[in-house]
Design an enzyme around this catalytic site. Structure first.
Site, PDB file in Angstrom:
ATOM      1  N   ASP A  96       0.855  -1.181   0.000  1.00 27.47           N
ATOM      2  CA  ASP A  96       0.000   0.000   0.000  1.00 27.47           C
ATOM      3  C   ASP A  96       0.894   1.235   0.000  1.00 27.47           C
ATOM      4  O   ASP A  96       2.099   1.156   0.300  1.00 27.47           O
ATOM      5  CB  ASP A  96      -0.953   0.006   1.196  1.00 27.47           C
ATOM      6  CG  ASP A  96      -0.229   0.051   2.533  1.00 27.47           C
ATOM      7  OD1 ASP A  96       0.749  -0.703   2.709  1.00 27.47           O
ATOM      8  OD2 ASP A  96      -0.636   0.828   3.423  1.00 27.47           O
ATOM      9  N   GLU A 161      -0.108  -0.940   5.797  1.00 30.91           N
ATOM     10  CA  GLU A 161       1.000  -0.436   6.611  1.00 30.91           C
ATOM     11  C   GLU A 161       0.942   1.073   6.797  1.00 30.91           C
ATOM     12  O   GLU A 161       1.206   1.591   7.891  1.00 30.91           O
ATOM     13  CB  GLU A 161       2.339  -0.833   5.965  1.00 30.91           C
ATOM     14  CG  GLU A 161       3.551  -0.592   6.855  1.00 30.91           C
ATOM     15  CD  GLU A 161       4.117   0.830   6.764  1.00 30.91           C
ATOM     16  OE1 GLU A 161       4.868   1.216   7.672  1.00 30.91           O
ATOM     17  OE2 GLU A 161       3.805   1.548   5.785  1.00 30.91           O
TER      18      GLU A 161
END
Length: 472
Positions: A96, A161
């Site tokens: 991400d 994250e």
């Protein structure tokens, strides 16, 4: 390692990074959640095509501020090799990214990987898609040569994250005695070098994030009508914030500095040997003066001492123009970076007690509420552990120089989670450059770091295989 360029098609290597960067896997934007799901499926498909044993692990739902729920992106786990006579390493990474828009000041489309002067520009290029791919290509290189992997390799790739790794801690706990039971070592490549010299990272700071709310009148007031008649919440708030840290950077909260582990002679010597240009550092961030004038003090306060940072005030007027308002309620947001041997639970009590004590001296009728919303612990590894000795050898082999041994001033909570839950030894092995612009405009990964970093990972797997079992 000279074979590498001929083993893998570099055109395909760069095209895969281009394809991954093109997926707008922004975990902070719920509107882009379908892209995030597509990103995780893309990772899983790649690992499956390589012959890995792959799972997409459901980690539940995310509760949004409006009460609605949204499916979290699945965590990808994979395994290559299952030879009980070999060590097993687990590679952690995330795919991400932070938000990015061309109009934010990017020179190129952030989701169209663009090469300029040997640098590959795109959101997520360095943080963390290229490092994840570099590990994948390292496994592929062994496969392309029909060579057995020197160690068993597992992957844990997540997609949240950048927004706190929602659901990952619970997944690690749930799989501690299954997926992680045979793991000997955990490798994280979600950080960067300090200079042009390769680095191994052995520590990160934790973080305690606080809200300090001061509430007064039942509604906002006109400063012309009521100014001078009420004790203003903003004045109280600014007053107590000013007691957190001195102009020279000294934390004024009792007990904080006393909890810090002393700087050893060995650590001082390590800092002295690190390649770090203070003038370049100043130029990079655009300041003409730093808090400390010598390298060792600056690095120590960047990495291994706590600091207070005041981030903003919610409820204060901040729009362009003027507004003569007395805010009825204001909330300061500040954090204290954690280092060994600080304990977030103790820091919470120290900060709360101190601010209430300072506030009481003001004899204000307003109400103060202090809340700690994040309490992430620091992480520290032993640089003499065989994992780090293997890293030094691999870096010497690929780059023909010794690495800097560095810490990160920021927080990578997953390292501490892995340590606390699994009890496994951990190393952070970055390949990102010091000037990659993580989270900023024009994020990039250089071709050099990407390719040589992949070679480093290939060499490192071989070096880890040489670690004697008694050292685990």
């Amino acid at each position: 390692l000279s074979f590498f360029d001929n083993v893998l098609d570099l055109g395909c290597v760069f095209q895969m990074l281009r394809d991954w960067v093109a997926i707008e896997s922004d975990s902070s934007n719920v509107q882009k959640r379908p892209e995030l799901h597509r990103m995780m499926e893309t990772v899983a498909q790649k690992l499956q095509l390589m012959g890995g044993t792959v799972q997409l692990v459901d980690i539940g739902e995310q509760e949004l501020p409006d009460g609605q729920t949204l499916e979290l992106p699945k965590v990808v786990t994979a395994q290559f090799g299952n030879d009980s006579s070999k060590h097993t390493v687990c590679i952690y990474g995330h795919v991400d990214v932070q938000p990015a828009k061309l109009e934010d000041g990017w020179a190129t489309d952030p989701y169209n990987l663009t090469e300029i002067n040997g640098n590959l520009y795109g959101r997520g290029a360095s943080d963390n898609k290229a490092p994840v791919l570099a590990w994948i290509h390292a496994v592929e290189a062994y496969q392309a040569l029909s060579m057995d992997l020197p160690v068993n390799v597992k992957f844990v790739i997540e997609g949240m994250e950048e927004t706190g790794s929602n659901g990952l801690d619970a997944m690690i706990m749930a799989q501690r005695d299954t997926f992680f039971s045979e793991v000997d070592y955990i490798i994280i490549s979600d950080c960067g070098w300090l200079s042009r010299r390769p680095a191994l990272t052995y520590g990160t700071r934790g973080n305690c994030y606080f809200f300090a709310e001061v509430e007064g009148p039942k509604q906002d007031l006109h400063s012309g009508v009521y100014g001078g008649t009420v004790i203003e919440p903003m004045t109280d708030l600014i007053g107590i914030l000013d007691t957190l840290i001195s102009p020279s950077g000294k934390i004024l909260i009792p007990g904080i500095r006393e909890a810090v582990a002393p700087l050893s002679d060995e650590e001082w010597k390590m800092y002295q040997d690190i390649q770090f240009d203070m003038d370049n550092y100043k130029n990079k961030i655009g300041v003409n003066q730093l808090m400390y004038s010598n390298k060792v003090d600056l690095l120590a306060h960047m990495w291994r001492y706590p600091t207070v940072s005041i981030h903003g005030i919610e409820g204060a007027f901040s729009d362009p123009g003027t507004k003569t308002v007395i805010p009825a309620k204001v909330t300061a947001k500040f954090s204290i970076r954690q280092v060994p041997d600080m304990d977030p639970a103790m820091v919470k009590k120290q900060v709360t007690d101190y601010l209430h004590s300072v506030f009481a001296k003001r004899k204000s009728p307003n109400k103060l509420k202090v809340t700690m919303v994040i309490g992430a612990k620091p992480w520290l590894a032993d640089t003499h552990h065989p994992l780090y000795e293997a890293g030094k050898v691999a870096i010497k082999r690929v780059f023909n120089m010794d690495p800097d041994l560095i810490r990160e001033g920021g927080t990578i909570p997953i390292a501490r989670t892995f340590q606390d839950v699994t009890g496994k030894s951990i190393i952070m092995m970055p390949i990102g450059g010091f000037d990659d612009g993580l989270h900023s405009q024009n994020e990039k990964m250089s071709r050099y770091n990407y390719i040589e970093g992949t070679k480093l990972f290939i060499a490192y797997l071989n070096e880890v295989s040489q670690i004697k079992r008694t050292s685990v």
